[in-house]
Motif scaffolding. Structure first.
Motif, PDB file in Angstrom:
ATOM      1  N   PRO A 118      49.971 -37.630 -11.933  1.00 16.66           N
ATOM      2  CA  PRO A 118      50.686 -38.841 -12.193  1.00 16.66           C
ATOM      3  C   PRO A 118      51.649 -38.790 -13.177  1.00 16.66           C
ATOM      4  N   PHE A 119      52.984 -39.178 -13.247  1.00 16.10           N
ATOM      5  CA  PHE A 119      54.127 -39.214 -14.150  1.00 16.10           C
ATOM      6  C   PHE A 119      53.977 -39.960 -15.469  1.00 16.10           C
ATOM      7  N   THR A 120      53.308 -41.230 -14.959  1.00 15.39           N
ATOM      8  CA  THR A 120      52.851 -42.036 -16.180  1.00 15.39           C
ATOM      9  C   THR A 120      52.052 -41.573 -17.013  1.00 15.39           C
ATOM     10  N   GLU A 121      51.012 -40.744 -16.792  1.00 14.11           N
ATOM     11  CA  GLU A 121      50.040 -40.261 -17.560  1.00 14.11           C
ATOM     12  C   GLU A 121      50.408 -39.191 -18.366  1.00 14.11           C
ATOM     13  N   PHE A 122      51.638 -38.415 -17.999  1.00 21.02           N
ATOM     14  CA  PHE A 122      52.177 -37.400 -18.683  1.00 21.02           C
ATOM     15  C   PHE A 122      53.634 -37.351 -18.978  1.00 21.02           C
TER      16      PHE A 122
END
Length: 227
Positions: free
Chosen positions: A149-153
């Protein structure tokens, strides 16, 4: 308590509440609260409670004894980071082999319905796709397609993935602690493209692995397809 104004589903809130209760107030082999008591205490339906309890059992926080009830497992006292258990690099080193990784591609894409469901995000949300070839003593061992997930990384780059093991980046750069990983194994046949990358004959038998990895907040941080 359950916050009705919270955008998160009530089921997710209940899982978090019960997990925190287990970790802070209960001991291994303590009897878990009954479904009826949880319903009364938190004002939720029996269906919601059963879903939450099934998730906690799947995560390893509770276990059932037929005819006796549900009890707390020892997971909350182990406090172990499962990074090492799921590290290809460390596993190969432990066998006396020299592990290397080739990053074949690194992309930021919009998630399809399938990958959005696997990552717990909304279709169309950004995700990171990383394709890596894992080798031991220069012999191809595994082809991995990893989705994050982009928001986590946010800020993760191909350069970082090339330089360091992915789980090391998770831990050191993003303070992500792996507590649970759900894995599914199946027998399969390598495709033409996979056979070239793995340096095996076309239609060779292989082991296929699907792994969904959760952090200690029960958030999916990785979905990987491996051959």
């Amino acid at each position: 308590m359950i916050n009705r104004q919270d955008k998160r589903p009530i089921y997710d809130q209940l899982v978090e509440i019960l997990r925190n209760k287990i970790e802070t107030e209960m001991q291994p082999n303590d009897r878990m609260l009954s479904e009826r008591k949880i319903c009364d205490e938190y004002g939720v339906s029996r269906t919601t409670v059963r879903l939450a309890m099934a998730d906690l059992e799947h995560m390893g926080y509770i276990y059932k004894r037929h005819g006796k009830g549900t009890f707390v497992s020892a997971l909350n006292q182990q406090s172990q980071n499962l990074m090492d258990s799921y590290s290809f690099t460390d596993h190969m080193k432990s066998q006396g082999k020299t592990p290397t990784t080739k990053v074949l591609s690194f992309e930021i894409l919009e998630s399809t319905n399938y990958f959005a469901e696997k990552l717990g995000i909304t279709p169309g949300d950004k995700m990171i796709k990383i394709v890596r070839l894992r080798l031991a003593d220069d012999i191809p061992m595994m082809l991995e397609r990893t989705y994050l997930p982009f928001t986590e990384f946010t800020g993760l780059t191909e350069e970082k993935v090339v330089e360091r093991p992915l789980y090391e980046i998770f831990k050191d750069d993003y303070n992500e602690i792996i507590k649970v990983a759900d894995e599914e194994f199946s027998a399969g046949i390598v495709s033409d493209k996979e056979s070239k990358l793995l340096d095996v004959p076309v239609d060779s038998a292989c082991l296929k692995l699907l792994r969904t990895t959760y952090n200690d907040n029960n958030i999916v941080i990785e979905f990987t397809l491996s051959v």
